[in-house]
Scaffold this motif. Structure first.
Motif, PDB file in Angstrom:
ATOM      1  N   THR A 279      45.577  48.846  52.647  1.00 58.02           N
ATOM      2  CA  THR A 279      45.531  47.812  51.607  1.00 58.02           C
ATOM      3  C   THR A 279      44.077  47.379  51.432  1.00 58.02           C
ATOM      4  OG1 THR A 279      47.679  47.073  52.341  1.00 58.02           O
ATOM      5  CG2 THR A 279      46.494  45.585  50.880  1.00 58.02           C
ATOM      6  N   ARG A 280      43.624  47.291  50.209  1.00 57.46           N
ATOM      7  CA  ARG A 280      42.231  46.934  49.943  1.00 57.46           C
ATOM      8  C   ARG A 280      42.170  45.802  48.916  1.00 57.46           C
ATOM      9  NH1 ARG A 280      41.660  49.323  53.952  1.00 57.46           N
ATOM     10  NH2 ARG A 280      40.483  51.233  54.350  1.00 57.46           N
ATOM     11  N   ALA A 281      41.015  45.117  48.900  1.00 57.78           N
ATOM     12  CA  ALA A 281      40.795  44.016  47.957  1.00 57.78           C
ATOM     13  C   ALA A 281      39.996  44.546  46.763  1.00 57.78           C
ATOM     14  CB  ALA A 281      40.016  42.911  48.657  1.00 57.78           C
ATOM     15  N   PHE A 282      40.312  44.057  45.574  1.00 54.69           N
ATOM     16  CA  PHE A 282      39.667  44.560  44.354  1.00 54.69           C
ATOM     17  C   PHE A 282      39.136  43.422  43.489  1.00 54.69           C
ATOM     18  CE2 PHE A 282      42.442  47.901  45.736  1.00 54.69           C
ATOM     19  CZ  PHE A 282      41.685  49.046  45.526  1.00 54.69           C
ATOM     20  N   ILE A 283      38.150  43.766  42.686  1.00 58.17           N
ATOM     21  CA  ILE A 283      37.615  42.816  41.693  1.00 58.17           C
ATOM     22  C   ILE A 283      37.060  43.631  40.522  1.00 58.17           C
ATOM     23  CG2 ILE A 283      35.367  42.692  42.905  1.00 58.17           C
ATOM     24  CD1 ILE A 283      35.230  39.723  41.914  1.00 58.17           C
ATOM     25  N   HIS A 284      37.271  43.141  39.318  1.00 62.18           N
ATOM     26  CA  HIS A 284      36.715  43.831  38.141  1.00 62.18           C
ATOM     27  C   HIS A 284      35.235  43.466  37.998  1.00 62.18           C
ATOM     28  CE1 HIS A 284      36.002  44.838  33.893  1.00 62.18           C
ATOM     29  NE2 HIS A 284      36.988  45.713  34.053  1.00 62.18           N
ATOM     30  N   ILE A 285      34.448  44.388  37.476  1.00 62.39           N
ATOM     31  CA  ILE A 285      32.994  44.173  37.344  1.00 62.39           C
ATOM     32  C   ILE A 285      32.674  42.912  36.508  1.00 62.39           C
ATOM     33  CG2 ILE A 285      32.825  45.839  35.406  1.00 62.39           C
ATOM     34  CD1 ILE A 285      30.144  45.424  38.111  1.00 62.39           C
ATOM     35  N   GLN A 311      34.888  37.476  47.731  1.00 60.43           N
ATOM     36  CA  GLN A 311      34.810  37.676  46.284  1.00 60.43           C
ATOM     37  C   GLN A 311      35.739  38.833  45.902  1.00 60.43           C
ATOM     38  OE1 GLN A 311      30.925  37.219  44.437  1.00 60.43           O
ATOM     39  NE2 GLN A 311      31.132  39.179  43.443  1.00 60.43           N
ATOM     40  N   MET A 312      36.989  38.497  45.669  1.00 60.03           N
ATOM     41  CA  MET A 312      37.991  39.499  45.273  1.00 60.03           C
ATOM     42  C   MET A 312      39.049  38.778  44.458  1.00 60.03           C
ATOM     43  SD  MET A 312      40.613  38.364  47.284  1.00 60.03           S
ATOM     44  CE  MET A 312      41.827  39.633  47.316  1.00 60.03           C
ATOM     45  N   THR A 313      39.842  39.511  43.707  1.00 65.42           N
ATOM     46  CA  THR A 313      40.844  38.820  42.900  1.00 65.42           C
ATOM     47  C   THR A 313      42.262  39.315  43.156  1.00 65.42           C
ATOM     48  OG1 THR A 313      40.406  40.328  41.087  1.00 65.42           O
ATOM     49  CG2 THR A 313      39.245  38.239  41.024  1.00 65.42           C
ATOM     50  N   GLU A 314      42.427  40.502  43.736  1.00 66.03           N
ATOM     51  CA  GLU A 314      43.781  40.965  44.067  1.00 66.03           C
ATOM     52  C   GLU A 314      43.709  42.032  45.149  1.00 66.03           C
ATOM     53  OE1 GLU A 314      45.629  42.889  40.576  1.00 66.03           O
ATOM     54  OE2 GLU A 314      43.627  43.114  39.749  1.00 66.03           O
ATOM     55  N   THR A 315      44.825  42.213  45.873  1.00 68.07           N
ATOM     56  CA  THR A 315      44.862  43.276  46.886  1.00 68.07           C
ATOM     57  C   THR A 315      45.966  44.274  46.502  1.00 68.07           C
ATOM     58  OG1 THR A 315      46.416  42.072  48.267  1.00 68.07           O
ATOM     59  CG2 THR A 315      44.090  41.766  48.773  1.00 68.07           C
ATOM     60  N   HIS A 316      45.722  45.532  46.833  1.00 71.56           N
ATOM     61  CA  HIS A 316      46.712  46.579  46.532  1.00 71.56           C
ATOM     62  C   HIS A 316      46.724  47.627  47.623  1.00 71.56           C
ATOM     63  CE1 HIS A 316      47.650  45.388  42.418  1.00 71.56           C
ATOM     64  NE2 HIS A 316      46.379  45.027  42.325  1.00 71.56           N
ATOM     65  N   ARG A 317      47.903  48.212  47.827  1.00 75.79           N
ATOM     66  CA  ARG A 317      48.027  49.356  48.711  1.00 75.79           C
ATOM     67  C   ARG A 317      47.578  50.592  47.911  1.00 75.79           C
ATOM     68  NH1 ARG A 317      50.794  49.429  53.587  1.00 75.79           N
ATOM     69  NH2 ARG A 317      51.438  47.289  53.361  1.00 75.79           N
ATOM     70  N   HIS A 349      45.426  39.870  53.871  1.00 72.38           N
ATOM     71  CA  HIS A 349      45.612  38.553  53.246  1.00 72.38           C
ATOM     72  C   HIS A 349      44.270  37.856  53.304  1.00 72.38           C
ATOM     73  CE1 HIS A 349      49.869  39.375  53.569  1.00 72.38           C
ATOM     74  NE2 HIS A 349      49.631  39.742  54.813  1.00 72.38           N
ATOM     75  N   VAL A 350      43.822  37.349  52.183  1.00 70.12           N
ATOM     76  CA  VAL A 350      42.437  36.891  52.088  1.00 70.12           C
ATOM     77  C   VAL A 350      42.365  35.465  51.557  1.00 70.12           C
ATOM     78  CG1 VAL A 350      40.188  37.424  51.062  1.00 70.12           C
ATOM     79  CG2 VAL A 350      41.788  39.275  51.540  1.00 70.12           C
ATOM     80  N   THR A 351      41.515  34.656  52.178  1.00 67.33           N
ATOM     81  CA  THR A 351      41.241  33.313  51.665  1.00 67.33           C
ATOM     82  C   THR A 351      40.157  33.437  50.589  1.00 67.33           C
ATOM     83  OG1 THR A 351      41.557  32.528  53.896  1.00 67.33           O
ATOM     84  CG2 THR A 351      40.533  30.977  52.365  1.00 67.33           C
ATOM     85  N   GLU A 352      40.293  32.709  49.491  1.00 66.64           N
ATOM     86  CA  GLU A 352      39.267  32.793  48.438  1.00 66.64           C
ATOM     87  C   GLU A 352      39.156  31.440  47.735  1.00 66.64           C
ATOM     88  OE1 GLU A 352      40.515  35.292  45.225  1.00 66.64           O
ATOM     89  OE2 GLU A 352      42.552  35.334  45.933  1.00 66.64           O
ATOM     90  N   ASP A 353      38.703  30.462  48.527  1.00 67.68           N
ATOM     91  CA  ASP A 353      38.746  29.090  48.030  1.00 67.68           C
ATOM     92  C   ASP A 353      37.735  28.790  46.929  1.00 67.68           C
ATOM     93  OD1 ASP A 353      40.833  28.566  49.647  1.00 67.68           O
ATOM     94  OD2 ASP A 353      39.640  27.686  51.266  1.00 67.68           O
ATOM     95  N   LEU A 354      36.470  29.279  47.085  1.00 63.04           N
ATOM     96  CA  LEU A 354      35.457  28.885  46.106  1.00 63.04           C
ATOM     97  C   LEU A 354      35.850  29.329  44.701  1.00 63.04           C
ATOM     98  CD1 LEU A 354      32.626  27.701  45.358  1.00 63.04           C
ATOM     99  CD2 LEU A 354      31.828  30.040  45.370  1.00 63.04           C
ATOM    100  N   PHE A 355      36.129  30.612  44.554  1.00 68.12           N
ATOM    101  CA  PHE A 355      36.318  31.114  43.193  1.00 68.12           C
ATOM    102  C   PHE A 355      37.624  30.611  42.587  1.00 68.12           C
ATOM    103  CE2 PHE A 355      33.297  34.174  45.078  1.00 68.12           C
ATOM    104  CZ  PHE A 355      32.196  33.697  44.370  1.00 68.12           C
ATOM    105  N   LEU A 356      38.650  30.420  43.439  1.00 71.05           N
ATOM    106  CA  LEU A 356      39.895  29.849  42.903  1.00 71.05           C
ATOM    107  C   LEU A 356      39.644  28.405  42.477  1.00 71.05           C
ATOM    108  CD1 LEU A 356      42.702  31.232  45.227  1.00 71.05           C
ATOM    109  CD2 LEU A 356      42.097  31.950  42.924  1.00 71.05           C
ATOM    110  N   LEU A 360      38.302  30.618  38.224  1.00 72.79           N
ATOM    111  CA  LEU A 360      37.996  31.938  37.686  1.00 72.79           C
ATOM    112  C   LEU A 360      39.321  32.517  37.187  1.00 72.79           C
ATOM    113  CD1 LEU A 360      35.678  34.255  37.783  1.00 72.79           C
ATOM    114  CD2 LEU A 360      37.093  35.160  39.609  1.00 72.79           C
ATOM    115  N   ASN A 361      39.360  32.906  35.928  1.00 69.38           N
ATOM    116  CA  ASN A 361      40.594  33.470  35.382  1.00 69.38           C
ATOM    117  C   ASN A 361      40.419  34.990  35.386  1.00 69.38           C
ATOM    118  OD1 ASN A 361      42.937  33.872  34.051  1.00 69.38           O
ATOM    119  ND2 ASN A 361      42.130  33.309  32.029  1.00 69.38           N
TER     120      ASN A 361
END
Ligand code: NAD
Length: 407
Positions: A279-285, A311-317, A349-356, A360-361
């Motif tokens: 499972t990895r974390a992803f973010i669009h450019i 700095q990530m927005t979703e995780t996927h297998r 499972h990742v914490t992402e408090d600042l950007f949330l 960030l939409n």
């Protein structure tokens, strides 16, 4: 967090590694928000393309053409200095003294894990380049005597993906130690890293350099632990063909989702390494550049510890991603040997408090994927060299370099 909120508008910002995949769209985005952007890059990534006889799927233009096109389209000026920050400390220091930047965004490292594992020479180059680059940046900020906020692009990969089901915190871990007298004392430590390649090891070392210079010299530092970046273009790079961003698809530099998209576009089997249970974390450019703008606006105060944000927005297998791309764009999924030494399966499972907290939409795979397939991968499919797709770097001597064997 005692951050000072600053407008990025009218700030002067150095973008170190500003010719690269993340650095170029960040430079344009910051310039568009009114920042004065100075790119520093030694163009080593373009030289590595020559070495690997691979190139970006998208045709990227020389730096002077990129900068001219930006001026022509927007009237804004970006300046460029070709400096190797790992090797040419004096030139870099002089540039800082002359330009007096308010902040620096540091992307200037060799960032491919497979490339860092290719041979002893590649391992040594990655260590020399990355650790010297980061240390020179810190040392030069101190020597300049200027108050410069450093924003560094780190990676989620330093956590090693083996967190026993615990939610990955943002850089620090609360622990309790027991003194000789039996008293339990709470402590906060850097989350212990577990690098999975020489490249990831250099990013783990970066964290210690930041901690030291923050403690000793009160440098103001933000370290962004970024997920895997996907996508190609941003609002700014779409303004003109000459501003297009790079799209790596080769076995060393192609990041997993972009590689899948391109494989589907050229009717090449979508190759999953191992079981695909990672499972990895992803973010669009586009979100990468927005997150950096947010990080620049929320700089630490001198008394703050190093800010570390995920700095990530979703995780996927990985296997789910492969099947999603196959469904959307057509194509078969092929399972091949995993060239890496890593757990076959992991949760993330990742914490992402600042950007949330900054609302960030994000662009998610569901709303960004198809457009990416059709607009970029298919448009430039004719430029693809299929012989460059397989991963050929291996993590151990027992594995023979070559096309991974089908499982
Ligand atoms: P990239 O290779 O496309 O860009 C890096 C840029 O830095 C290149 O233009 C290169 O020429 C320059 N550079 C390297 N060493 C230099 C030196 N010594 N002096 C001056 N310039 C130098 O990489 P990228 O994908 O844009 O990644 C940028 C940063 O983001 C990296 O540090 C990487 O660890 C981090 N990151 C990237 C991803 C991703 O998916 N791309 C994910 C997580 C973190």
């Amino acid at each position: 967090m005692n951050s000072t909120t600053k407008k990025t508008k009218s700030q002067k910002i150095f973008v170190l590694g500003g010719d690269g995949f993340c650095g170029w769209p960040t430079s344009l985005h910051l310039s568009n928000t009114g920042c004065e952007v100075v790119i520093v890059d030694n163009l080593s990534r373009r030289n590595i393309d020559n070495e690997l006889e691979a190139s970006s799927l998208t045709p990227i233009y020389p730096m002077s053409t990129r900068i001219e096109a930006w001026k022509e389209k927007t009237g804004r000026t970006i300046t460029f200095h070709r400096i190797d920050i790992a090797e040419d400390y004096d030139a870099f220091l002089q540039l800082i003294k002359d330009e007096k930047p308010d902040a620096m965004v540091h992307f200037a490292e060799q960032r491919s894990a497979p490339y860092s594992m290719k041979s002893p020479r590649h391992k040594r180059y990655t260590v020399d380049n990355n650790i010297n680059a980061t240390h020179n940046v810190l040392c030069a900020i101190v020597e300049s005597g200027l108050d410069i906020h450093l924003v560094h692009l780190g990676t989620m990969g330093v956590y090693g993906y083996g967190t026993a089901g615990m939610k990955i915190p943002e850089g620090y871990l609360d622990v309790e130690v027991t003194t000789e007298q039996g008293t339990r004392i709470p402590q906060e430590i850097l989350y212990p890293t577990n690098p999975g390649s020489v490249y990831h090891m250099t990013k783990s070392q970066d964290q210690l350099l930041f901690q030291y210079y923050n403690k000793n010299d009160r440098l103001r530092i933000t370290d962004l632990h970024q997920g895997i970046v996907w996508g190609t273009n941003t609002a700014e790079t779409k303004l003109d063909d000459r501003l297009i961003n790079r799209f790596d698809y080769d076995g060393d530099y192609g990041t997993v989702l972009n590689r899948f998209l391109m494989q589907a576009a050229v009717d090449y089997p979508i190759t999953v390494h191992g079981t695909g249970g990672q499972t990895r974390a992803f973010i669009h450019i586009q979100d990468t550049v927005r997150c950096i703008e947010i990080a620049l606006k929320h700089s630490p105060a001198p008394e703050d510890k190093v800010f570390i944000f995920n700095q990530m927005t979703e995780t996927h297998r990985i296997k789910d991603l492969a099947h999603l791309v196959a469904e959307l764009a057509g194509g078969d999924v092929a399972y091949v040997d995993n060239p890496r030494k890593e757990a076959a399966e992991n949760e993330l499972h990742v914490t992402e408090d600042l950007f949330l907290s900054k609302k960030l939409n994000p662009i998610t795979l569901n709303n960004g994927l198809l457009q990416e397939v059709t607009k970029v991968a298919e448009k430039y499919a004719g430029r693809a060299d299929k012989s460059k797709i397989p991963a050929t770097s291996t993590w151990t001597d027992e594995q023979q370099p070559g096309i991974p064997k089908p499982l």
